[in-house]
Design an enzyme around this catalytic site. Structure first.
Site, PDB file in Angstrom:
ATOM      1  N   CYS A 159       1.035  -0.739   0.415  1.00  0.00           N
ATOM      2  CA  CYS A 159       0.160  -0.297   0.683  1.00  0.00           C
ATOM      3  C   CYS A 159       1.400   1.760  -0.123  1.00  0.00           C
ATOM      4  O   CYS A 159       1.188   2.281   0.419  1.00  0.00           O
ATOM      5  CB  CYS A 159      -0.868  -0.047   1.417  1.00  0.00           C
ATOM      6  SG  CYS A 159      -0.549  -0.126   2.788  1.00  0.00           S
ATOM      7  N   LYS A 288      49.465   2.361  21.418  1.00  0.00           N
ATOM      8  CA  LYS A 288      49.953   1.238  19.853  1.00  0.00           C
ATOM      9  C   LYS A 288      51.311   1.467  20.092  1.00  0.00           C
ATOM     10  O   LYS A 288      52.479   2.002  19.967  1.00  0.00           O
ATOM     11  CB  LYS A 288      49.701   1.797  18.795  1.00  0.00           C
ATOM     12  CG  LYS A 288      50.420   1.654  17.300  1.00  0.00           C
ATOM     13  CD  LYS A 288      49.795   1.887  15.984  1.00  0.00           C
ATOM     14  CE  LYS A 288      50.098   1.917  15.265  1.00  0.00           C
ATOM     15  NZ  LYS A 288      50.207   2.481  13.521  1.00  0.00           N
ATOM     16  N   PHE A 325      36.099 -29.719  23.094  1.00  0.00           N
ATOM     17  CA  PHE A 325      36.733 -30.441  21.641  1.00  0.00           C
ATOM     18  C   PHE A 325      38.246 -30.168  21.388  1.00  0.00           C
ATOM     19  O   PHE A 325      39.073 -29.368  22.329  1.00  0.00           O
ATOM     20  CB  PHE A 325      36.084 -29.099  20.427  1.00  0.00           C
ATOM     21  CG  PHE A 325      34.784 -29.437  19.609  1.00  0.00           C
ATOM     22  CD1 PHE A 325      33.924 -29.980  20.373  1.00  0.00           C
ATOM     23  CD2 PHE A 325      34.999 -29.847  18.500  1.00  0.00           C
ATOM     24  CE1 PHE A 325      32.457 -30.631  19.935  1.00  0.00           C
ATOM     25  CE2 PHE A 325      33.402 -30.220  17.891  1.00  0.00           C
ATOM     26  CZ  PHE A 325      32.406 -30.856  19.115  1.00  0.00           C
TER      27      PHE A 325
END
Ligand SMILES: Cc1cc2nc3c(=O)[nH]c(=O)nc-3n(C[C@H](O)[C@H](O)[C@H](O)COP(=O)(O)O)c2cc1C
Length: 410
Positions: A159, A288, A325
């Site tokens: 619509c 850094k 695992f």
């Protein structure tokens, strides 16, 4: 996992602009080997062509309550009883309101009233219609009556407006139907699955990680949910969508994995699929680390991360079943066997990391270790590994009488 195979699905198509999408739904259900019967409301026939439906189905649709032919072949009572589920998609505002009020003035509404099977509606309509108080009231009533509502999406509508009212994507409808049929044998159990890689910071811009995609753990979590377990997925950064219905916890470092695993005790099933770094960087640089043109590059010291699997296996709130695992590049069998002993868990699944197995593939070849026994599973898709593991989990809980044997579909 396809739980739709062989299921008898009665699809009711009502008269809305999205009616044509039902053809796609039929096709997808057929691809999943479901047996589909279809009713079109009289108004739906104004939107779609009966011939298209009959061609796709390879049989007649049902539409008329009073046609002797159809009534003598398969009347509304037979149609109601002969299906495992009734799906109304798309469902108009008119139709859901009739359902909510028990109106039975055509074949579709009569079938619904005469059926005690599971019912689903996927409404689609204009946003204002969807928000209308009477529609809201009817939806709320249908929910109370136990009818599954596949709610419409937000999007661009026919619509030419934008908002909530768009028919749920066909893929999603099929996925949700699949979920309804999944056996809920593990319901009442709490499972925790870890998945994906860990990320250990080096400085504000660099980290130490691995190539785990997370897919195997996500598939296992998905499978456990489908079998009814209340499942928490603790995941490192991945590009995957969390499975529907999972309690999802996003983590980064090995320590995060440890803390959240601890926090989620007690649980009944713990499955450690995450590739958690053995080490973390002892001293994370605050700024850094700058490139040095020459000379020494400096050194990086590591400390051992806490061993999540070992911790869980020796905890006083130890889960009933602990599965690990083991991803190895060499000596897979020997290393996995050693790991099972060292960690103290119940089962260990060894998978070899190669160019086309485990981390970088959607397939996995598993060596399954339990006590001193090892069994070799054929290489299969990760969702099939998840299903095979889930079936073993179900057998374990049944054998140990930790779940009821009679819990089954729907
Ligand atoms: C062009 C057009 C599009 C329509 N689209 C929708 C729609 O998307 N959703 C809806 O609830 N009703 C829609 N309607 C209204 C329904 O067709 C109308 O309520 C009809 O009575 C529904 O019949 P049924 O529920 O028996 O199939 C639309 C009507 C027209 C004319």
């Amino acid at each position: 996992m396809n739980f739709l195979k062989g299921k008898k699905i009665l699809l009711i198509v009502t008269g809305g602009i999205a009616s044509y999408k039902s053809l796609d739904l039929i096709r997808r259900l057929q691809e999943n080997a479901s047996n589909v019967e279809c009713i079109l409301t009289k108004n739906a026939e104004n939107f779609v062509n009966v011939l298209s439906f009959e061609s796709l189905l390879g049989k007649k649709i049902h539409s008329n309550l009073f046609t002797l032919d159809q009534e003598s072949n398969m009347n509304h009572i037979k149609l109601a009883n002969n299906s495992d589920i009734i799906v109304v998609a798309p469902c108009t505002a008119n139709f859901l309101s009739k359902m909510s009020n028990g109106i039975a003035d055509d074949l579709a509404t009569n079938v619904l009233l005469a059926s005690n099977k599971v019912k689903v509606i996927a409404p689609a309509m204009n946003t204002i219609m969807w928000g209308n108080k009477i529609v809201r009231k009817n939806i709320s009533n249908l929910k109370k009556l136990g009818i599954h509502i596949f709610s419409p999406y937000d999007g661009r509508l026919a619509c030419r407006t934008k908002g909530v009212g768009k028919l749920m994507e066909i893929n999603q409808i099929v996925e949700n139907l699949n979920l309804i049929f999944s056996p809920k044998i593990l319901s009442g159990l709490k499972a925790v699955v870890t998945a994906g890689p860990s990320v250990e910071k080096i400085d504000p811009v660099r980290f130490l990680s691995n190539f785990s995609s997370g897919q195997q753990g996500y598939e296992i979590a998905d499978s456990l949910i489908k079998f009814g377990a209340e499942t928490t997925l603790i995941s490192g950064p991945t590009t995957l969508e969390p499975p529907k219905g999972v309690k999802f916890i996003q983590v980064k470092s090995g320590n995060d994995f440890f803390e959240f695993a601890k926090k989620n005790l007690p649980c009944d099933i713990f499955i450690s699929v995450a590739a958690i770094s053995d080490w973390y960087v002892k001293k994370v640089s605050k700024s850094k680390i700058k490139k040095k043109k020459s000379g020494k590059f400096g050194r990086m010291d590591f400390s051992l991360n806490k061993d999540v699997l070992k911790y869980i296996s020796s905890h006083k709130l130890k889960p009933s079943l602990i599965v690990g695992f083991s991803a190895e590049t060499e000596n897979l069998l020997k290393n996995t066997k050693n790991k099972l002993k060292e960690k103290g868990c119940d089962w260990m699944l060894g998978n070899k990391v190669t160019r086309n197995n485990a981390f970088s593939s959607d397939k996995n070849k598993i060596f399954f270790f339990e006590d001193n026994k090892v069994s070799e599973w054929p290489k299969m898709k990760k969702n099939m590994v998840a299903l095979k593991l889930t079936k073993k989990i179900v057998s374990f809980f049944k054998k140990n009488k930790l779940v009821k044997d009679d819990k089954n579909i729907l």
